[in-house]
Design a protein around this motif. Structure first.
Motif, PDB file in Angstrom:
ATOM      1  N   ALA A   1      -6.489  -7.742  -8.163  1.00 56.12           N
ATOM      2  CA  ALA A   1      -6.526  -6.629  -7.215  1.00 56.12           C
ATOM      3  C   ALA A   1      -5.317  -6.712  -6.299  1.00 56.12           C
ATOM      4  CB  ALA A   1      -7.805  -6.713  -6.395  1.00 56.12           C
ATOM      5  N   THR A   2      -4.748  -5.553  -5.960  1.00 59.25           N
ATOM      6  CA  THR A   2      -3.628  -5.576  -5.018  1.00 59.25           C
ATOM      7  C   THR A   2      -3.926  -4.726  -3.782  1.00 59.25           C
ATOM      8  OG1 THR A   2      -2.296  -3.664  -5.745  1.00 59.25           O
ATOM      9  CG2 THR A   2      -2.029  -5.710  -6.991  1.00 59.25           C
ATOM     10  N   ALA A   3      -3.263  -5.099  -2.693  1.00 57.78           N
ATOM     11  CA  ALA A   3      -3.300  -4.326  -1.444  1.00 57.78           C
ATOM     12  C   ALA A   3      -2.029  -4.684  -0.695  1.00 57.78           C
ATOM     13  CB  ALA A   3      -4.535  -4.680  -0.627  1.00 57.78           C
ATOM     14  N   ARG A   4      -1.804  -4.003   0.439  1.00 55.31           N
ATOM     15  CA  ARG A   4      -0.593  -4.314   1.205  1.00 55.31           C
ATOM     16  C   ARG A   4      -0.888  -5.320   2.318  1.00 55.31           C
ATOM     17  NH1 ARG A   4       0.777   1.752   2.774  1.00 55.31           N
ATOM     18  NH2 ARG A   4      -1.354   1.432   3.474  1.00 55.31           N
ATOM     19  N   SER A   5      -1.954  -5.084   3.046  1.00 54.62           N
ATOM     20  CA  SER A   5      -2.187  -5.888   4.250  1.00 54.62           C
ATOM     21  C   SER A   5      -2.797  -7.243   3.906  1.00 54.62           C
ATOM     22  CB  SER A   5      -3.117  -5.130   5.199  1.00 54.62           C
ATOM     23  OG  SER A   5      -4.372  -4.974   4.587  1.00 54.62           O
ATOM     24  N   ARG A   6      -2.426  -8.216   4.749  1.00 60.15           N
ATOM     25  CA  ARG A   6      -2.957  -9.558   4.569  1.00 60.15           C
ATOM     26  C   ARG A   6      -4.487  -9.556   4.697  1.00 60.15           C
ATOM     27  NH1 ARG A   6      -0.058 -14.351   7.721  1.00 60.15           N
ATOM     28  NH2 ARG A   6       1.647 -13.006   7.148  1.00 60.15           N
ATOM     29  N   GLU A   7      -5.000  -8.752   5.652  1.00 62.08           N
ATOM     30  CA  GLU A   7      -6.458  -8.724   5.890  1.00 62.08           C
ATOM     31  C   GLU A   7      -7.189  -8.285   4.624  1.00 62.08           C
ATOM     32  OE1 GLU A   7      -4.232  -7.057   7.709  1.00 62.08           O
ATOM     33  OE2 GLU A   7      -4.243  -8.215   9.570  1.00 62.08           O
ATOM     34  N   ARG A   8      -6.680  -7.231   4.006  1.00 57.49           N
ATOM     35  CA  ARG A   8      -7.352  -6.688   2.817  1.00 57.49           C
ATOM     36  C   ARG A   8      -7.273  -7.696   1.664  1.00 57.49           C
ATOM     37  NH1 ARG A   8     -11.094  -3.442   0.658  1.00 57.49           N
ATOM     38  NH2 ARG A   8     -11.030  -2.500   2.699  1.00 57.49           N
ATOM     39  N   ILE A   9      -6.114  -8.340   1.513  1.00 59.60           N
ATOM     40  CA  ILE A   9      -5.959  -9.306   0.422  1.00 59.60           C
ATOM     41  C   ILE A   9      -6.914 -10.484   0.642  1.00 59.60           C
ATOM     42  CG2 ILE A   9      -4.342 -10.984  -0.605  1.00 59.60           C
ATOM     43  CD1 ILE A   9      -2.145  -8.841  -0.086  1.00 59.60           C
ATOM     44  N   GLU A  10      -7.000 -10.903   1.892  1.00 54.22           N
ATOM     45  CA  GLU A  10      -7.913 -12.006   2.224  1.00 54.22           C
ATOM     46  C   GLU A  10      -9.359 -11.614   1.901  1.00 54.22           C
ATOM     47  OE1 GLU A  10      -8.304 -15.517   2.616  1.00 54.22           O
ATOM     48  OE2 GLU A  10      -6.237 -14.808   2.700  1.00 54.22           O
ATOM     49  N   LYS A  11      -9.711 -10.402   2.253  1.00 57.99           N
ATOM     50  CA  LYS A  11     -11.078  -9.916   2.006  1.00 57.99           C
ATOM     51  C   LYS A  11     -11.383  -9.907   0.500  1.00 57.99           C
ATOM     52  CE  LYS A  11     -14.116  -6.268   3.626  1.00 57.99           C
ATOM     53  NZ  LYS A  11     -14.212  -4.925   4.133  1.00 57.99           N
ATOM     54  N   LEU A  12     -10.398  -9.454  -0.271  1.00 59.59           N
ATOM     55  CA  LEU A  12     -10.589  -9.399  -1.729  1.00 59.59           C
ATOM     56  C   LEU A  12     -10.760 -10.809  -2.293  1.00 59.59           C
ATOM     57  CD1 LEU A  12      -7.906  -6.655  -2.415  1.00 59.59           C
ATOM     58  CD2 LEU A  12     -10.346  -6.428  -2.954  1.00 59.59           C
ATOM     59  N   ARG A  13      -9.989 -11.738  -1.750  1.00 57.84           N
ATOM     60  CA  ARG A  13     -10.116 -13.139  -2.218  1.00 57.84           C
ATOM     61  C   ARG A  13     -11.479 -13.692  -1.866  1.00 57.84           C
ATOM     62  NH1 ARG A  13      -3.986 -14.918  -0.626  1.00 57.84           N
ATOM     63  NH2 ARG A  13      -3.024 -13.990  -2.473  1.00 57.84           N
ATOM     64  N   MET A  14     -11.947 -13.380  -0.647  1.00 62.85           N
ATOM     65  CA  MET A  14     -13.292 -13.847  -0.225  1.00 62.85           C
ATOM     66  C   MET A  14     -14.357 -13.299  -1.167  1.00 62.85           C
ATOM     67  SD  MET A  14     -13.129 -15.390   2.911  1.00 62.85           S
ATOM     68  CE  MET A  14     -14.417 -14.891   4.016  1.00 62.85           C
ATOM     69  N   GLN A  15     -14.083 -12.123  -1.743  1.00 58.23           N
ATOM     70  CA  GLN A  15     -15.052 -11.521  -2.685  1.00 58.23           C
ATOM     71  C   GLN A  15     -14.921 -12.130  -4.086  1.00 58.23           C
ATOM     72  OE1 GLN A  15     -14.023  -7.381  -2.203  1.00 58.23           O
ATOM     73  NE2 GLN A  15     -15.317  -7.123  -0.415  1.00 58.23           N
ATOM     74  N   GLY A  16     -13.977 -13.045  -4.231  1.00 54.93           N
ATOM     75  CA  GLY A  16     -13.860 -13.776  -5.497  1.00 54.93           C
ATOM     76  C   GLY A  16     -12.830 -13.217  -6.473  1.00 54.93           C
ATOM     77  N   PHE A  17     -12.009 -12.273  -6.023  1.00 56.87           N
ATOM     78  CA  PHE A  17     -11.012 -11.687  -6.928  1.00 56.87           C
ATOM     79  C   PHE A  17      -9.661 -12.370  -6.750  1.00 56.87           C
ATOM     80  CE2 PHE A  17     -13.820  -8.085  -5.636  1.00 56.87           C
ATOM     81  CZ  PHE A  17     -14.543  -8.052  -6.817  1.00 56.87           C
ATOM     82  N   GLU A  18      -8.881 -12.359  -7.837  1.00 54.30           N
ATOM     83  CA  GLU A  18      -7.474 -12.720  -7.674  1.00 54.30           C
ATOM     84  C   GLU A  18      -6.830 -11.547  -6.948  1.00 54.30           C
ATOM     85  OE1 GLU A  18      -5.320 -13.591 -11.340  1.00 54.30           O
ATOM     86  OE2 GLU A  18      -3.425 -13.711 -10.235  1.00 54.30           O
ATOM     87  N   ALA A  19      -6.146 -11.817  -5.850  1.00 56.05           N
ATOM     88  CA  ALA A  19      -5.585 -10.706  -5.066  1.00 56.05           C
ATOM     89  C   ALA A  19      -4.173 -11.029  -4.612  1.00 56.05           C
ATOM     90  CB  ALA A  19      -6.469 -10.422  -3.853  1.00 56.05           C
ATOM     91  N   THR A  20      -3.345 -10.006  -4.589  1.00 58.80           N
ATOM     92  CA  THR A  20      -1.928 -10.184  -4.262  1.00 58.80           C
ATOM     93  C   THR A  20      -1.363  -8.879  -3.714  1.00 58.80           C
ATOM     94  OG1 THR A  20       0.241 -10.631  -5.253  1.00 58.80           O
ATOM     95  CG2 THR A  20      -1.357  -9.626  -6.694  1.00 58.80           C
ATOM     96  N   SER A  21      -0.204  -8.979  -3.061  1.00 59.04           N
ATOM     97  CA  SER A  21       0.493  -7.743  -2.663  1.00 59.04           C
ATOM     98  C   SER A  21       1.548  -7.386  -3.720  1.00 59.04           C
ATOM     99  CB  SER A  21       1.168  -7.934  -1.303  1.00 59.04           C
ATOM    100  OG  SER A  21       2.110  -8.990  -1.400  1.00 59.04           O
TER     101      SER A  21
END
Ligand SMILES: NC(=O)C1=CN([C@@H]2O[C@H](COP(=O)(O)OP(=O)(O)OC[C@H]3O[C@@H](n4cnc5c(N)ncnc54)[C@H](OP(=O)(O)O)[C@@H]3O)[C@@H](O)[C@H]2O)C=CC1
Ligand SMILES: O=C(O)[C@@H]1CCC=N1
Length: 295
Positions: free
Chosen positions: A50-70
């Motif tokens: 999953a991708t997003a721009r903001s650090r907060e959103r990426i962190e949230k996605l990681r907390m949900q168990g997804f690989e996340a990056t900008s």
């Protein structure tokens, strides 16, 4: 198609379903709908980046168990199938980043309004699709419209992935803006109706928690009734409406205040907005192209 799924042999399962657990899917712009898609796909065994721009959103996605990056390009290059779920006005900048990296891949846009023609132009060599899910994907009850290109190579795979969110309906492209208004926006329109009915219940003295149950259960039950019986909504209405009884008093007010015509106007306006979005985004893409100095 085999190449998309690596070297796993059993590609096609019984009932023409795919072994989705072999698949890596990128979701570019995992905000409200994108993160619901990520959860649904992940529950089907798909590996999601999953991708997003903001650090907060990426962190949230990681907390949900997804690989996340900008890093959208990384996500696209790692994935066999790419979903785009940024806001339409955010698309030109994203297309600029990933346009040179999608050739040969299926790319599915869930963005309102943006036509296949524009997706094709900005994502050269990709096999582009439009899909319109809705928020009910969170409970695996999305009614997702799908527009596939002609001679689509990956259509069955895309349908299988989308079915992780609920039902999938293939549509001609000229219906997807209307589908966006009815099914994409549908949960918001229906939530307004539910909210209004709860206020109405409070107005006649039903306590709040009971009002909520009365309204939600009545809506779910009515949908289930219409879904399982060959009955037109007008016939259901007539079965409920006793001559000289209570229901007709309510129906008379609804008719007088124009609920049906308000809903028809609302859906027409939402459909028109999707069509206008297409023109606005195309203009932005052209501006971006000119500003880049391209001929
Ligand atoms: N909401 C809904 O019910 C539905 C929405 N849609 C469509 O889905 C799309 C998204 O809507 P929605 O989820 O509501 O919107 P959101 O704003 O919640 O999500 C968009 C996400 O995209 C991210 N983003 C924006 N630009 C980039 C970029 N360049 N690279 C990576 N990530 C990026 C944002 O990241 P950040 O948060 O870090 O800024 C944000 O998280 C829209 O096009 C809409 O038409 C379709 C069906 C239903
Ligand atoms: O409001 C919107 O534009 C998006 C499309 C469908 C639901 N939300």
């Amino acid at each position: 198609m085999q190449s998309l799924l690596g070297h796993q042999p059993a590609l096609v399962l019984k009932g023409c379903r795919f072994r989705l657990s072999n698949l890596t899917v990128a979701i570019l712009g995992a905000g409200k709908i994108g993160s619901i898609m990520a959860r649904s796909f992940s529950d089907c065994g798909i590996h999601v980046i999953a991708t997003a721009r903001s650090r907060e959103r990426i962190e949230k996605l990681r907390m949900q168990g997804f690989e996340a990056t900008s890093d959208n390009v990384y996500a696209v290059e790692k994935a066999s199938v790419v979903f785009i779920s940024v806001k339409p006005y955010q698309y030109p900048a994203l297309a600029w980043q990933i346009g040179g990296h999608v050739s040969g891949k299926p790319v599915v846009s869930v963005m309102a309004g943006i036509p296949l023609r524009v997706l094709r132009k900005t994502l050269p060599g990709a096999e582009v699709y439009r899909a319109m899910p809705n928020l009910n994907a969170a409970v695996k009850r999305s009614a997702t419209g799908l527009v596939a290109p002609s001679n689509a190579q990956y259509k069955e795979l895309i349908k299988s992935i989308l079915s992780c969110m609920g039902s999938v309906y293939e549509l001609p492209e000229q219906l997807i803006d209307a589908w966006t208004a009815v099914a994409g926006s549908g949960p918001a329109i229906i939530a307004e109706f539910i909210d209004s009915m709860i206020l109405a219940a409070l107005a006649v003295g039903i306590p709040r928690d009971l009002a909520y149950d009365a309204v939600l259960e009545s809506i779910i039950g009515t949908a289930e009734y219409l879904r399982t019986r060959p009955v037109h909504p007008a016939q259901l209405r007539d079965e409920v409406t006793t001559p000289g009884g209570t229901t007709i008093m309510a129906l008379k007010i609804i008719e007088g205040k124009g609920m049906k015509s308000a809903l028809i106007d609302a859906v027409e306006k939402a459909t028109a907005r999707a069509r206008k979005l297409a023109r606005e985004i195309e203009e932005r893409i052209e501006e971006q192209h000119e500003n880049s100095g391209a001929s």
